[in-house]
Design a protein around this motif. Structure first.
Motif: not given
Length: 194
Positions: A12-18, A31-37, A59-65, A159-164
Motif C-alpha cells: 500500500c498504496p502502490k496498487p491504488v496509485v497504479l 487490477v490484480i492484487v493478492d489481498n483483501q485489503t 481465489s486464495e492468492t489472487e483477486f481481479r478487480v 490500513g497499514t497501521c491497523v494491520d501492523y
C-alpha cells in the motif's frame, strides 16, 4: 480496450496509485492484487472516481478487480474536489498527546477527542495513523468517535497501521483507509496535526 495491471506483492498504496493513473486514461481497467485489503482500497478508489467496481475473479492468492469508468466520472470527481477545498482535517499519529508522561498524554488525547464535538466548525475528517489507530480500541474513545461520526465527521484509520498492530477485528467505528487516500487528503485540506 482494457488496461491490465498486475499489482500482486505491491505494498500500500502502490496498487491504488497504479489503478488511479490507469482509470484516468482508460475506460476499463483490471487490477490484480493478492489481498483483501487491497481490494477494499481499490473499491473505495473506484467509488471516489465515479467508476463501477467489481471483483470479477477471486481465489486464495489472487483477486481481479475490474473498473468501468462512466462518462460523467471526470466531472463528478472535479466537483468532489471543489467541495473539499478549505475543509479542516485532524491527523492523530499517536495514542497519547504530547511528549511528557504517558499517563498524562492518554488523559490529554481523551480530553481532546471528547472536546472536538464542541468545536464550530467541526472538522471534516479525522485521520488516525501509527499508534493513533490504537485509540479505536478504547471504549471511552470509541464513544466519542461514534458521536463525531453521527455529526458528519469522517473517521479514517491507516490500513497499514491497523494491520501492523493486528487490530482489524477491533475497529468498530470509521473506515479503514490507505496511504494514497491519506496523502490525497493531506494534500487537499487544511491540516491540524495532533
Amino acid at each position: 480496450m482494457m488496461k491490465e495491471i498486475d499489482a500482486k506483492g505491491l505494498a500500500c498504496p502502490k496498487p491504488v496509485v497504479l489503478a488511479k493513473k490507469a482509470i484516468t486514461s482508460n475506460q476499463k481497467v483490471l487490477v490484480i492484487v493478492d489481498n483483501q485489503t487491497a481490494v477494499s482500497n481499490l473499491t473505495k478508489l473506484g467509488k471516489k472516481m465515479g467508476a463501477e467496481v467489481s471483483v470479477v475473479e477471486e481465489s486464495e492468492t489472487e483477486f481481479r478487480v475490474l473498473f468501468k469508468k462512466s462518462k460523467s466520472s471526470d466531472s463528478e470527481n472535479t466537483e468532489s474536489d471543489a467541495e473539499n477545498n478549505g475543509a479542516k482535517i485532524y491527523l492523530i499519529s499517536a495514542d497519547t498527546m504530547g511528549d511528557g508522561e504517558r499517563e498524562l498524554g492518554q488523559i490529554l488525547i481523551k480530553g481532546f477527542i471528547s472536546t472536538i464535538k464542541e468545536l464550530d466548525p467541526l472538522p471534516k475528517r479525522i485521520i488516525f495513523l501509527n499508534s493513533g489507530v490504537k485509540l479505536a480500541t478504547k471504549e471511552d474513545i470509541i464513544f466519542y468517535l461514534k458521536e463525531l461520526e453521527e455529526l458528519g465527521v469522517e473517521i479514517f484509520f491507516c490500513g497499514t497501521c491497523v494491520d501492523y498492530y493486528g487490530l482489524q477485528e477491533e475497529i468498530k467505528v470509521g473506515e479503514i483507509s490507505n496511504m494514497f487516500e491519506i496523502a490525497d487528503n493531506l494534500n487537499r485540506e487544511d491540516l491540524v496535526t495532533i
